[in-house]
Design an enzyme around this catalytic site. Sequence first.
Site, PDB file in Angstrom:
ATOM      1  CD  GLU A 100      -3.145   1.000   2.377  1.00  9.52           C
ATOM      2  OE1 GLU A 100      -2.610   0.654   3.577  1.00  9.52           O
ATOM      3  OE2 GLU A 100      -4.366   1.394   2.072  1.00  9.52           O
TER       4      GLU A 100
ATOM      5  NE  ARG B 270      -4.605 -12.418  10.429  1.00  9.75           N
ATOM      6  CZ  ARG B 270      -3.878 -11.403   9.950  1.00  9.75           C
ATOM      7  NH1 ARG B 270      -3.648 -11.123   8.795  1.00  9.75           N
ATOM      8  NH2 ARG B 270      -3.497 -10.290  11.054  1.00  9.75           N
TER       9      ARG B 270
END
Length: 177
Positions: free
Chosen positions: A103, A167
């Site tokens: 990111e 997850r």
Amino acid sequence: MADHSAPSVLIAENLILNRVREIATQIQRDYEGRPLTVLGIFNGSFIFLADLLRNLSLPLQMDSMVVSSYRGKNSTGMVQVQQCSERCHLSDHDILVVDDILETGLTLEAIQKHLLDLEPMPRSIEFCILLRKNCPRKCEINARYVGFDIANEFVVGYGLDFNGQYRNLPYIGVLQV
Ligand code: IMP
Ligand code: MG
């Protein structure tokens, strides 16, 4: 209260697995004859790492580093690198850092700095990331292997979390609001 609606599918499981196989083929070609150390960045990369390793038949060793910066959907901007295990052989090795998503680039930059401080230095450092977000970077990171380029939105699943949840989703999804 926790939101239990299933995230919408952004990248389906079969697409991820096909791409992981393609990346493994590239890595296999690039590291032929060079003993490789794969460094998984936990927790986010653990599923990607497991699938990638099962598609590599090179001699390699694997270790992990725990790095954290996120709280909820916003990065704290503070990256904490915890030392990897003592068995780790990083100095003087060809290192492939495997992470879930790029990111701002702060995480991978912190890892790169950490590895460059080792003595002797690693022979080489390359990055393999599953997802690259289309957003402004705070640090320029050139990842040699990239699974998918995605839009600037918060994703979960296949190892990625939102406050520790999701997850275990087998696909990459977007939280429904
Ligand atoms: P960076 O340091 O800003 O490049 O962020 C990288 C780390 O932030 C990743 O390794 C993830 O752990 C986390 N992260 C960034 N974007 C997302 C997202 O969309 N979902 C879940 N975790 C994310
Ligand atoms: Mg991470």
